[in-house]
Structures are given as structure tokens and as C-alpha cells.
Design an enzyme around this catalytic site. Structure first.
Site, short mmCIF file in Angstrom:
data_model
loop_
_atom_site.label_atom_id
_atom_site.label_comp_id
_atom_site.label_asym_id
_atom_site.label_seq_id
_atom_site.Cartn_x
_atom_site.Cartn_y
_atom_site.Cartn_z
N ARG A 18 12.26 -6.20 5.59
CA ARG A 18 12.23 -4.79 6.01
C ARG A 18 12.66 -4.64 7.47
O ARG A 18 13.43 -3.75 7.80
CB ARG A 18 10.82 -4.22 5.82
CG ARG A 18 10.76 -2.74 6.22
CD ARG A 18 9.41 -2.14 5.99
NE ARG A 18 8.42 -2.79 6.83
CZ ARG A 18 7.13 -2.54 6.76
NH1 ARG A 18 6.67 -1.70 5.86
NH2 ARG A 18 6.30 -3.15 7.56
N ARG A 77 10.95 -3.75 10.37
CA ARG A 77 10.45 -2.71 11.29
C ARG A 77 10.14 -3.36 12.63
O ARG A 77 10.04 -4.59 12.71
CB ARG A 77 9.17 -2.12 10.66
CG ARG A 77 8.89 -0.69 10.98
CD ARG A 77 7.81 -0.13 10.07
NE ARG A 77 6.50 -0.74 10.30
CZ ARG A 77 5.45 -0.57 9.51
NH1 ARG A 77 5.56 0.16 8.42
NH2 ARG A 77 4.30 -1.16 9.80
N ARG A 131 -9.78 1.05 8.26
CA ARG A 131 -9.40 -0.33 8.59
C ARG A 131 -10.47 -1.07 9.37
O ARG A 131 -10.26 -2.23 9.71
CB ARG A 131 -8.15 -0.29 9.45
CG ARG A 131 -6.90 -0.74 8.74
CD ARG A 131 -5.78 -0.36 9.65
NE ARG A 131 -4.66 -1.20 9.61
CZ ARG A 131 -3.50 -0.85 9.03
NH1 ARG A 131 -3.39 0.26 8.35
NH2 ARG A 131 -2.47 -1.63 9.14
N ARG A 185 -1.11 -9.05 13.10
CA ARG A 185 -1.58 -8.02 12.14
C ARG A 185 -2.46 -8.66 11.07
O ARG A 185 -3.47 -8.08 10.66
CB ARG A 185 -0.37 -7.30 11.51
CG ARG A 185 0.31 -6.35 12.49
CD ARG A 185 1.73 -6.00 12.08
NE ARG A 185 1.82 -5.22 10.86
CZ ARG A 185 2.96 -5.06 10.16
NH1 ARG A 185 4.08 -5.61 10.59
NH2 ARG A 185 2.96 -4.33 9.08
N LYS A 218 0.83 -1.21 0.00
CA LYS A 218 0.00 0.00 0.00
C LYS A 218 0.87 1.26 0.00
O LYS A 218 0.66 2.17 -0.80
CB LYS A 218 -0.91 0.03 1.26
CG LYS A 218 -1.83 -1.17 1.39
CD LYS A 218 -2.72 -1.07 2.62
CE LYS A 218 -1.99 -1.11 3.95
NZ LYS A 218 -1.30 -2.38 4.24
P1 AP5 Z 1 4.80 -1.54 1.95
O1 AP5 Z 1 4.60 -0.73 0.73
O2 AP5 Z 1 5.34 -0.88 3.15
O3 AP5 Z 1 3.43 -2.30 2.30
P2 AP5 Z 1 2.22 -1.81 3.19
O4 AP5 Z 1 1.02 -2.49 2.66
O5 AP5 Z 1 2.22 -0.33 3.27
O6 AP5 Z 1 2.65 -2.51 4.55
P3 AP5 Z 1 2.72 -1.96 6.04
O7 AP5 Z 1 3.79 -2.65 6.76
O8 AP5 Z 1 2.69 -0.49 6.03
O9 AP5 Z 1 1.41 -2.60 6.59
P4 AP5 Z 1 0.40 -2.19 7.64
O10 AP5 Z 1 -0.82 -1.83 6.91
O11 AP5 Z 1 0.29 -3.29 8.62
O12 AP5 Z 1 1.13 -0.98 8.43
P5 AP5 Z 1 0.68 0.49 8.78
O13 AP5 Z 1 1.89 1.30 8.84
O14 AP5 Z 1 -0.45 0.94 7.95
O15 AP5 Z 1 5.69 -2.79 1.57
C1 AP5 Z 1 6.19 -3.66 2.57
C2 AP5 Z 1 7.62 -4.09 2.22
O16 AP5 Z 1 7.59 -4.83 1.00
C3 AP5 Z 1 8.56 -2.90 1.95
O17 AP5 Z 1 9.82 -3.22 2.43
C4 AP5 Z 1 8.53 -2.76 0.43
O18 AP5 Z 1 9.71 -2.20 -0.07
C5 AP5 Z 1 8.34 -4.20 -0.01
N1 AP5 Z 1 7.54 -4.30 -1.25
C6 AP5 Z 1 6.41 -3.62 -1.58
N2 AP5 Z 1 5.97 -4.00 -2.80
C7 AP5 Z 1 6.84 -4.95 -3.24
C8 AP5 Z 1 6.92 -5.73 -4.45
N3 AP5 Z 1 5.99 -5.61 -5.44
N4 AP5 Z 1 7.93 -6.61 -4.57
C9 AP5 Z 1 8.85 -6.74 -3.57
N5 AP5 Z 1 8.84 -6.04 -2.42
C10 AP5 Z 1 7.84 -5.15 -2.25
O19 AP5 Z 1 0.11 0.27 10.26
C11 AP5 Z 1 0.97 -0.06 11.32
C12 AP5 Z 1 0.20 -0.08 12.62
O20 AP5 Z 1 -0.34 1.23 12.89
C13 AP5 Z 1 -1.02 -1.01 12.65
O21 AP5 Z 1 -0.67 -2.33 13.02
C14 AP5 Z 1 -1.88 -0.34 13.71
O22 AP5 Z 1 -1.39 -0.60 15.01
C15 AP5 Z 1 -1.65 1.14 13.42
N6 AP5 Z 1 -2.61 1.69 12.45
C16 AP5 Z 1 -2.32 2.27 11.26
N7 AP5 Z 1 -3.44 2.67 10.63
C17 AP5 Z 1 -4.47 2.34 11.45
C18 AP5 Z 1 -5.89 2.48 11.34
N8 AP5 Z 1 -6.46 3.04 10.28
N9 AP5 Z 1 -6.64 2.02 12.38
C19 AP5 Z 1 -6.09 1.46 13.47
N10 AP5 Z 1 -4.75 1.28 13.63
C20 AP5 Z 1 -3.95 1.72 12.62
MG MG Z 2 2.36 1.01 4.88
#
Ligand code: AP5
Ligand code: MG
Length: 186
Positions: free
Chosen positions: A127, A129, A88, A140, A13
């Protein structure tokens, strides 16, 4: 134009929203990034949110809806906004509908990136993190399937859901994203 990026953790995403932002000049609104920034700045909200995120749990709806509402009031959101990782839960989706209706901003498209779990573990392990430990990724994914996946039906019924194959190189996935956007852009 308003676009939501849906999809499990690690589905790409953030990667794809960033690329689309660079191309279209829209705002990239990532609640995950905003919560991590708040944590970094040691704000009370950031510290509270980190307790949930570190355990792989969703942060309470009122917290994230509040930060999105504030962000939407900044002038740069008027041209377009890419929501990444928000909404979400059904309650967040309903709150977003209200926020957008109040501002006369329609939601045109919901892109759902589909990636098998095995590949998600591989990508996130690389990655590294702080919430990318295998057990936290499992939680997750559980949160995604229990709380977020009902949004697919919510948006499908509205006719704005597009499923995108998230497997392939970042460029390959981006060209699928661009095709889906081109179909609704006028
Ligand atoms: P990336 O692009 O970072 O993927 P992503 O879908 O953004 O993954 P996230 O880790 O951000 O997922 P998430 O939704 O759990 O985290 P968020 O920060 O929103 O890609 C991932 C990796 O793969 C990268 O290293 C990238 O380079 C690689 N990659 C991408 N595409 C690729 C490809 N085609 N080929 C190879 N490699 C590739 O949320 C984190 C936390 O915050 C949640 O757990 C929750 O606690 C909180 N939170 C955030 N938003 C909310 C909400 N709306 N409500 C409640 N809690 C929330
Ligand atoms: Mg993300």
C-alpha cells in the site's frame, strides 16, 4: 446496530468495514481516516495528530474521543455505526461505553481480525502510505500489543467478542464477517 472492528494495522478493518457499510448502510466511522482528513485540511487537530501517527504512535485519547463524540451526534449514526480503529485503549473503550449509554445505543458486536505479522508487512508495503515504512509498522504493532490487545479481554468478558480469521481473499474474509454479523442481527 453498533459494531467495533478491532485488529492490528493492516488486518483489513477498513476494507471489511467499508464492505459492510455498503451492504447495511451503516456509518463507517474510521478515526484513522478522520485524522488523515484533518491533516489534509491542515486543522490544528490534524497537524497535532500527524506528529503521533507519523511515528506510529497512538494519538492522545482525548483527541480521538472528542472527534468520535462529535460524529456520533450526527443523525446518520442512529441506524448503525461501524467503528474502525476505535477504541484502541481501555480508556477509549470506557469512553465509548459512556458515549453509547448516553445515546441509548448498545454495542452488539466486536469483530477482531487476526492476521500474522508477516502478512501485515506484505500488505502494508504494497500500500505504501506514509506510516507504512517497516520501522513505523513495527512501532504500530508494538502499540497494538501494548495498548489495544487488552481490549480483547474487555469485550470477551462481555460476551460480544468474535475472532475472525483475516487471512484469505477480501471476499473470503468478508463472508466470515457476514456470518458473524448474521448471528447477532435480528
Ligand atoms: P486495511 O483494510 O486498510 O487494513 P486496516 O486494518 O484498516 O489497516 P490500517 O493501515 O488502517 O491500520 P491502522 O489501524 O494502523 O491505521 P488507522 O488508519 O486506523 O488493509 C490494509 C491493506 O491490505 C490495504 O492495502 C488493503 O487493500 C489490503 N488488504 C486488506 N484485506 C486484504 C486481504 N484479505 N487480502 C489482501 N490484501 C488485503 O490509524 C492510523 C494512525 O492514526 C494510528 O497509528 C494512530 O496514530 C492514529 N489513530 C487512529 N485511530 C486512533 C485511535 N482510536 N486512538 C489513537 N490513535 C489513533
Ligand atoms: Mg484502516
Amino acid at each position: 446496530m453498533r459494531i467495533v472492528f478491532l485488529g492490528p494495522p493492516g488486518s483489513g478493518k477498513g476494507t471489511q468495514a467499508q464492505r459492510l457499510k455498503d451492504q447495511l448502510g451503516f456509518v463507517h466511522l474510521s478515526t484513522g481516516d478522520m485524522l488523515r482528513d484533518a491533516r489534509q485540511a491542515q486543522t490544528p487537530l490534524g497537524i497535532r495528530a500527524a506528529e503521533f501517527s507519523e511515528a506510529g504512535k497512538l494519538v492522545p485519547d482525548d483527541v480521538v474521543v472528542g472527534i468520535v463524540a462529535d460524529r456520533l451526534d450526527q443523525a446518520d449514526c442512529e441506524n448503525g455505526c461501524l467503528f474502525d480503529g476505535f477504541p484502541r485503549t481501555l480508556s477509549q473503550a470506557e469512553a465509548l461505553d459512556e458515549l453509547l449509554a448516553e445515546r441509548n445505543m448498545p454495542l452488539e458486536l466486536v469483530l477482531t481480525l487476526r492476521v500474522p505479522d508477516k502478512l501485515i508487512f506484505e500488505r502494508l508495503a504494497e500500500r505504501g502510505r506514509s506510516d507504512d515504512k517497516p520501522e513505523t509498522i513495527r512501532e504500530r504493532l508494538r502499540q497494538y500489543s501494548a495498548l489495544t490487545s487488552p481490549l480483547l479481554d474487555y469485550y470477551r468478558k462481555r460476551g460480544i467478542l468474535r475472532l475472525i480469521d483475516g487471512v484469505g481473499t477480501k471476499d473470503e474474509v468478508f463472508s466470515r464477517v457476514q456470518q458473524a454479523v448474521a448471528m447477532v442481527r435480528h
